[in-house]
Design a protein around this motif. Structure first.
Motif, short mmCIF file in Angstrom:
data_model
loop_
_atom_site.label_atom_id
_atom_site.label_comp_id
_atom_site.label_asym_id
_atom_site.label_seq_id
_atom_site.Cartn_x
_atom_site.Cartn_y
_atom_site.Cartn_z
N CYS A 458 0.82 -1.23 0.00
CA CYS A 458 0.00 0.00 0.00
C CYS A 458 0.84 1.26 0.00
N GLY A 459 2.12 1.16 0.36
CA GLY A 459 2.97 2.34 0.40
C GLY A 459 2.64 3.28 1.53
N CYS A 460 2.04 2.76 2.59
CA CYS A 460 1.61 3.63 3.68
C CYS A 460 2.71 3.89 4.71
N ASN A 461 3.83 3.23 4.55
CA ASN A 461 4.94 3.45 5.49
C ASN A 461 5.92 4.47 4.97
N ASP A 462 5.68 4.96 3.75
CA ASP A 462 6.62 5.93 3.15
C ASP A 462 6.54 7.28 3.86
#
Length: 462
Positions: A458-462
């Motif tokens: 999901c790329g939510c830790n970027d």
């Protein structure tokens, strides 16, 4: 020749020699119960090759004194021999299989009274050279397969039944004409590598593909048509009586687009085999079922306790629905294992898996999990907002909202997959649509899982 092509060829043999390989209808079964085969009637005289010039196929070197005047084969085809045996065989039929990927020679033994055939360990190794241990495979007259495996782990046996009995085989027997086979005029004379003069009959298999059936003089075999019209062993090679003309034939070759199989020798034999001393797969499954059943029961009880402690009604309802789904699947798996354990018949495993695939949807399960994930993230945000409005809380709220958006994309994808899966299952209702249904479902699974993997990060830790 690879396995898929060989099995395709075997399917063609089944269609040609049995007339039909499909499930017997209820109407046919009802007729079966009223058939009387031993009514004391005299056997109808069998004519040999009335539509052919006798000089073409009749083996003049085979003395008439050895040709049976009365039936001498197939008298015990209505009997069933259990997996323990003993099994005896009076013929050894050698054959050559050829295809685009190469060729191989092997053989099987045939009992001309029971219709049972056997590929012993050496024959099976020639057929399937890979794998450890020794395997003996016996095929019954009704198409059931008994397998006996002797490996380092032990000696095991298993059964794969066809679902037919001897009377079903009688009802399914047809004539060459009824099956759409016609003589082409092609003939191969007896000679080097060709043990019997043979004539070609051409037709089509169940998929509409061209198939050739090569027939020869049955010599010293005449079937008891009060018991059977069919006496073929592995790969459909052997003997049969045309139900319309009442002519006896020896099936010496079959050709299709995937390859060919031809008899290279048919000789008398005195082989035997005993199935005693082998542990059945059914016994193994029954032995492991009690512990597995207890373990599953404990898991379900623990899950019920955990769900009862969930405070949020919406999340609790979703978790309960998932547990019900998993409980039903576990019950179906247990029933299937029990059936296989009781019968030692792996056909019930296939039937059970088919039923489970129809009743259980992996997509629906994943959909429930995604919805639970969304609800849990929403609850996380509620708790984070109760905290002080600091940088950590704002970052976590942003991350949770990102994960919610990601899961919502999964929900949209899975909703569509569930709808398409249901549509495909409803579209293909008939048994002969199974292959097309499975093909469409396979494509759906592949495409959906590929898309899920694409959006997994999901790329939510970027």
């Amino acid at each position: 020749m690879n396995a898929s092509k060989l099995f395709a060829l075997m399917a063609g043999l089944c269609m040609m020699t049995w007339g039909s390989c499909g499930t017997v209808s209820a109407q046919q079964t009802q007729k079966t119960n009223s058939v009387r085969l031993d009514d004391g009637a005299k056997p109808t005289p069998i004519r040999l090759f009335d539509d052919l010039d006798p000089s073409e196929l009749r083996d003049r070197n085979f003395p008439d004194s050895r040709r049976p005047k009365t039936p001498n084969a197939g008298s015990r085809t209505l009997e069933e021999i259990t997996m323990d045996g003993p099994f005896t065989f009076d013929r050894k039929i050698s054959f050559l299989v050829s295809g685009a990927d190469g060729s191989f020679n092997s053989y099987f033994y045939l009992n001309t009274q029971t219709g049972y055939s056997m590929m012993d360990a050496q024959a099976h190794k020639q057929w399937i050279p890979t794998g450890e241990g020794k395997t003996v495979q016996i095929m019954t007259h009704t198409g059931d397969f008994y397998s006996y495996i002797d490996s380092r782990e032990g000696k095991y046996s298993m059964k794969m039944s066809s679902g037919f009995d001897g009377l079903d085989i009688m009802l399914m027997a047809n004539s060459l004409e009824q099956e759409g086979f016609r003589r082409t005029g092609k003939k191969v004379n007896k000679g080097s590598g060709v043990p019997f003069t043979r004539a070609e009959y051409s037709g089509k298999d169940s998929d509409g593909n061209a198939v050739s059936l090569w027939l020869s003089d049955p010599l010293d075999i005449r079937l008891d048509n009060n018991k059977t019209y069919l006496l073929t062993g592995h790969f459909g090679l052997g003997y049969f009586t045309d139900r319309k003309t009442l002519q006896n034939y020896m099936v010496t070759g079959i050709e299709s687009k995937d390859g060919s199989i031809f008899i290279t020798a048919n000789e008398k034999s005195n082989a035997s085999f005993s199935g005693k001393g082998y542990t059945t797969m059914g016994d193994l499954m029954m032995g492991g079922m009690t512990g597995q059943s207890d373990y599953m029961a404990e898991r379900m009880q623990a899950a019920e306790v955990e769900i009862a402690q969930i405070e949020d009604p919406q999340l609790r309802a979703l978790a309960k629905k998932e547990l019900e789904q998993m409980s039903g699947l576990a019950g179906a798996m247990g029933n299937t294992a029990k059936k296989v354990g009781e019968t030692n018949d792996l056909r019930h495993l296939g039937v059970g898996m088919e039923q489970m695939s129809e009743e259980y949807s992996a997509f629906a399960h994943m959909l429930l999990q995604s919805r639970q994930g969304i609800r849990q993230l929403e609850l996380n945000i509620v708790e984070l907002k109760k905290m002080s409005d600091d940088e950590y809380a704002r970052a976590e709220i942003k991350k949770n909202n990102c994960l919610i958006s990601c899961n919502e994309r999964k929900v949209t994808l899975l909703n569509r997959a569930v709808e398409l899966e249901d549509r495909i299952r409803r579209q293909y209702k008939k048994d002969d649509d199974d292959d097309k249904r499975d093909e469409d479902l396979g494509k759906l699974y592949e495409e959906t899982l590929s898309e899920l993997n694409r959006i997994a990060d999901c790329g939510c830790n970027d």
